[in-house]
Scaffold this motif. Structure first.
Motif, PDB file in Angstrom:
ATOM      1  N   MET A 170       0.719  -9.960  -7.479  1.00 23.60           N
ATOM      2  CA  MET A 170       0.624  -8.796  -8.356  1.00 23.60           C
ATOM      3  C   MET A 170       1.980  -8.194  -8.662  1.00 23.60           C
ATOM      4  O   MET A 170       2.877  -8.180  -7.836  1.00 23.60           O
ATOM      5  CB  MET A 170      -0.231  -7.704  -7.700  1.00 23.60           C
ATOM      6  N   PHE A 171       2.102  -7.684  -9.878  1.00 26.08           N
ATOM      7  CA  PHE A 171       3.169  -6.752 -10.234  1.00 26.08           C
ATOM      8  C   PHE A 171       2.644  -5.923 -11.388  1.00 26.08           C
ATOM      9  O   PHE A 171       1.555  -6.190 -11.905  1.00 26.08           O
ATOM     10  CB  PHE A 171       4.467  -7.480 -10.593  1.00 26.08           C
ATOM     11  N   GLY A 172       3.378  -4.917 -11.804  1.00 33.49           N
ATOM     12  CA  GLY A 172       2.836  -4.137 -12.907  1.00 33.49           C
ATOM     13  C   GLY A 172       3.723  -3.020 -13.379  1.00 33.49           C
ATOM     14  O   GLY A 172       4.690  -2.630 -12.725  1.00 33.49           O
ATOM     15  N   HIS A 173       3.370  -2.538 -14.568  1.00 36.27           N
ATOM     16  CA  HIS A 173       4.020  -1.372 -15.155  1.00 36.27           C
ATOM     17  C   HIS A 173       3.317  -0.142 -14.578  1.00 36.27           C
ATOM     18  O   HIS A 173       2.402   0.423 -15.192  1.00 36.27           O
ATOM     19  CB  HIS A 173       3.896  -1.412 -16.674  1.00 36.27           C
ATOM     20  N   MET A 221       8.284  14.039 -13.079  1.00 32.73           N
ATOM     21  CA  MET A 221       9.358  13.105 -13.365  1.00 32.73           C
ATOM     22  C   MET A 221       8.853  12.096 -14.383  1.00 32.73           C
ATOM     23  O   MET A 221       7.694  11.691 -14.340  1.00 32.73           O
ATOM     24  CB  MET A 221       9.827  12.404 -12.098  1.00 32.73           C
ATOM     25  N   ASN A 222       9.716  11.704 -15.299  1.00 31.99           N
ATOM     26  CA  ASN A 222       9.295  10.843 -16.383  1.00 31.99           C
ATOM     27  C   ASN A 222      10.282   9.688 -16.550  1.00 31.99           C
ATOM     28  O   ASN A 222      11.101   9.674 -17.463  1.00 31.99           O
ATOM     29  CB  ASN A 222       9.202  11.648 -17.677  1.00 31.99           C
ATOM     30  N   PRO A 223      10.216   8.694 -15.662  1.00 27.22           N
ATOM     31  CA  PRO A 223      11.145   7.571 -15.776  1.00 27.22           C
ATOM     32  C   PRO A 223      10.923   6.772 -17.055  1.00 27.22           C
ATOM     33  O   PRO A 223       9.810   6.713 -17.568  1.00 27.22           O
ATOM     34  CB  PRO A 223      10.842   6.722 -14.537  1.00 27.22           C
ATOM     35  N   GLN A 224      11.995   6.187 -17.527  1.00 19.60           N
ATOM     36  CA  GLN A 224      11.894   5.317 -18.701  1.00 19.60           C
ATOM     37  C   GLN A 224      10.983   4.135 -18.400  1.00 19.60           C
ATOM     38  O   GLN A 224      10.201   3.690 -19.233  1.00 19.60           O
ATOM     39  CB  GLN A 224      13.287   4.824 -19.087  1.00 19.60           C
ATOM     40  N   ALA A 225      11.091   3.604 -17.187  1.00 17.79           N
ATOM     41  CA  ALA A 225      10.244   2.497 -16.742  1.00 17.79           C
ATOM     42  C   ALA A 225       9.979   2.659 -15.251  1.00 17.79           C
ATOM     43  O   ALA A 225      10.844   3.134 -14.506  1.00 17.79           O
ATOM     44  CB  ALA A 225      10.920   1.158 -17.016  1.00 17.79           C
ATOM     45  N   LEU A 226       8.781   2.255 -14.831  1.00 18.17           N
ATOM     46  CA  LEU A 226       8.404   2.364 -13.418  1.00 18.17           C
ATOM     47  C   LEU A 226       7.555   1.140 -13.076  1.00 18.17           C
ATOM     48  O   LEU A 226       6.434   1.002 -13.560  1.00 18.17           O
ATOM     49  CB  LEU A 226       7.614   3.649 -13.173  1.00 18.17           C
ATOM     50  N   GLU A 227       8.112   0.228 -12.275  1.00 16.94           N
ATOM     51  CA  GLU A 227       7.474  -1.050 -11.971  1.00 16.94           C
ATOM     52  C   GLU A 227       7.228  -1.179 -10.469  1.00 16.94           C
ATOM     53  O   GLU A 227       7.963  -0.600  -9.660  1.00 16.94           O
ATOM     54  CB  GLU A 227       8.385  -2.203 -12.399  1.00 16.94           C
ATOM     55  N   ALA A 274       0.830  -1.210   0.000  1.00 20.47           N
ATOM     56  CA  ALA A 274       0.000   0.000   0.000  1.00 20.47           C
ATOM     57  C   ALA A 274       0.864   1.260   0.000  1.00 20.47           C
ATOM     58  O   ALA A 274       0.594   2.215  -0.739  1.00 20.47           O
ATOM     59  CB  ALA A 274      -0.937  -0.004   1.207  1.00 20.47           C
ATOM     60  N   THR A 275       1.924   1.266   0.805  1.00 18.53           N
ATOM     61  CA  THR A 275       2.809   2.433   0.857  1.00 18.53           C
ATOM     62  C   THR A 275       3.554   2.596  -0.456  1.00 18.53           C
ATOM     63  O   THR A 275       3.700   3.714  -0.971  1.00 18.53           O
ATOM     64  CB  THR A 275       3.828   2.285   2.013  1.00 18.53           C
ATOM     65  N   ALA A 276       4.021   1.478  -1.010  1.00 21.45           N
ATOM     66  CA  ALA A 276       4.777   1.538  -2.266  1.00 21.45           C
ATOM     67  C   ALA A 276       3.917   2.085  -3.395  1.00 21.45           C
ATOM     68  O   ALA A 276       4.333   2.981  -4.141  1.00 21.45           O
ATOM     69  CB  ALA A 276       5.301   0.150  -2.619  1.00 21.45           C
ATOM     70  N   ILE A 277       2.723   1.547  -3.527  1.00 23.58           N
ATOM     71  CA  ILE A 277       1.904   1.890  -4.683  1.00 23.58           C
ATOM     72  C   ILE A 277       1.413   3.332  -4.616  1.00 23.58           C
ATOM     73  O   ILE A 277       1.175   3.974  -5.652  1.00 23.58           O
ATOM     74  CB  ILE A 277       0.724   0.899  -4.813  1.00 23.58           C
ATOM     75  N   LYS A 278       1.278   3.874  -3.414  1.00 17.55           N
ATOM     76  CA  LYS A 278       0.847   5.274  -3.295  1.00 17.55           C
ATOM     77  C   LYS A 278       1.924   6.249  -3.752  1.00 17.55           C
ATOM     78  O   LYS A 278       1.638   7.428  -3.985  1.00 17.55           O
ATOM     79  CB  LYS A 278       0.438   5.567  -1.843  1.00 17.55           C
ATOM     80  N   THR A 279       3.144   5.769  -3.895  1.00 16.85           N
ATOM     81  CA  THR A 279       4.229   6.618  -4.383  1.00 16.85           C
ATOM     82  C   THR A 279       4.124   6.857  -5.885  1.00 16.85           C
ATOM     83  O   THR A 279       4.579   7.884  -6.393  1.00 16.85           O
ATOM     84  CB  THR A 279       5.599   5.980  -4.076  1.00 16.85           C
ATOM     85  N   VAL A 280       3.526   5.927  -6.606  1.00 14.20           N
ATOM     86  CA  VAL A 280       3.539   5.963  -8.074  1.00 14.20           C
ATOM     87  C   VAL A 280       3.015   7.278  -8.647  1.00 14.20           C
ATOM     88  O   VAL A 280       3.693   7.907  -9.471  1.00 14.20           O
ATOM     89  CB  VAL A 280       2.786   4.752  -8.650  1.00 14.20           C
TER      90      VAL A 280
END
Length: 322
Positions: free
Chosen positions: A222-225, A90-96, A76-82
């Protein structure tokens, strides 16, 4: 950062089910020349025609690349950072993003451990893996510093791993690239979906999925782009291949159908769609009809009949049931 495959398709040659050969698109920067038939063919799963030639746009590779492995206590903490990456321009090339369990499956499959599982006596529950690129080392360092500050402010554990050499980057992404193989190696029964939701809705959707997963006898992984809202969700039964404690197949399929129905309904509610990459095939026709509604489905069926009046290409897929 660079969009999806369809953004790079400029032209194609297609053989229609009638035997006619057509050329779509052109190697130009823009066009307003009638309906975009090329975009109908892209992603049509071989139901409208057979592509025999493609013209693709190429872009220069970036000069510098580095990845950050950002550990968190929980998903929950990780995904709220997205969404914060977008908010801070910020525009990362990839964010997983991915959970601890799915990482362990992958690393066991590969036979080596790269990601930290415990930091300062605290168990890591989830991770964000982000890659940045630039045309100079100085520019890249600026992106990395800003990203580290952002993730720590949003709850990341401070032991963030920097992969800034080809070997380190390869190791970090090898684990990510083996998620599916790791799961397939370990479980008896498996099904999956790849929904896509608006980036700002990712936290709500992931937390919803985590909660409803508790209502079933299978495990949800779960995982995801996260950078483009495309999430991969797996329903798994059995702790190992041929596990006698795995669910019976008919019960597994029944529970998965109920789970997917609820999941896709939430996807629709949040303004998302039921597939970002894997497409519809046979298995998702019912869910696509529920997601798009009768008018959109009717239009797709009529388009299919215009291209393929005898319904001979991949029959029963996408918008028709066999």
């Amino acid at each position: 950062k660079y969009g999806s495959t369809r953004d790079y398709v400029r032209a194609m040659t297609v053989v229609l089910p009638t035997g006619e050969i057509i050329k779509l698109g052109a190697p130009v920067s823009k066009t307003s020349s009638g309906y975009s038939l090329i975009n109908l063919i892209i992603g049509s799963e071989g139901t409208l025609g057979i592509i025999t030639e493609l013209t693709l746009k190429l872009i220069p590779a970036p000069k510098c690349t580095a990845s950050l492995v950002c550990p968190y206590v929980d998903l929950a903490t990780a995904i709220k950072t997205v969404p914060e990456f977008k908010k801070h321009h910020m525009n990362p090339q990839a964010l997983e993003f991915f959970e601890r369990e799915i990482l362990i499956s992958s690393e066991e499959f590969l036979g080596r451990s790269v990601f930290p599982r415990e930091i300062g006596g605290q168990e890591v529950g989830a991770y964000i893996l982000c890659t940045f690129d630039a045309n100079s080392e100085e520019e890249l360092e600026g992106y990395i510093e800003q990203a580290v500050e952002l993730v720590i402010e949003n709850g990341a554990l401070e032991d963030i791993m920097l992969a800034d050499t080809p070997a380190k980057i390869k190791d970090a992404w090898a684990a990510r690239s083996s998620f599916l193989e790791g799961i397939e190696e370990q479980v008896t029964l498996l099904d999956e979906c790849d929904v896509v939701v608006p980036v700002t809705k990712i936290p709500e959707f992931v937390i919803f999925t985590d909660e409803i997963g508790k209502d079933y006898d299978f495990k949800v992984k779960m995982f995801g782009h996260a950078g483009d809202g495309n999430l991969h969700i797996y329903t798994c039964s059995g702790e190992s291949k041929n596990d006698p404690n795995a669910m019976a197949l008919d019960e597994f399929e029944k529970q998965v159908d109920d789970f997917m129905t609820r999941l896709y309904a939430k996807t629709t509610e949040l303004g998302g769609q039921i597939s970002g990459e894997h497409a519809i095939g046979y298995g998702k026709v019912k869910y696509l009809m529920e997601n798009l509604g009768p008018v959109n489905i009717r239009l797709q069926q009529e388009i299919k009949k215009v291209f393929d009046p005898k319904l001979i290409l991949n029959p029963g897929k996408v918008c028709y049931k066999l």
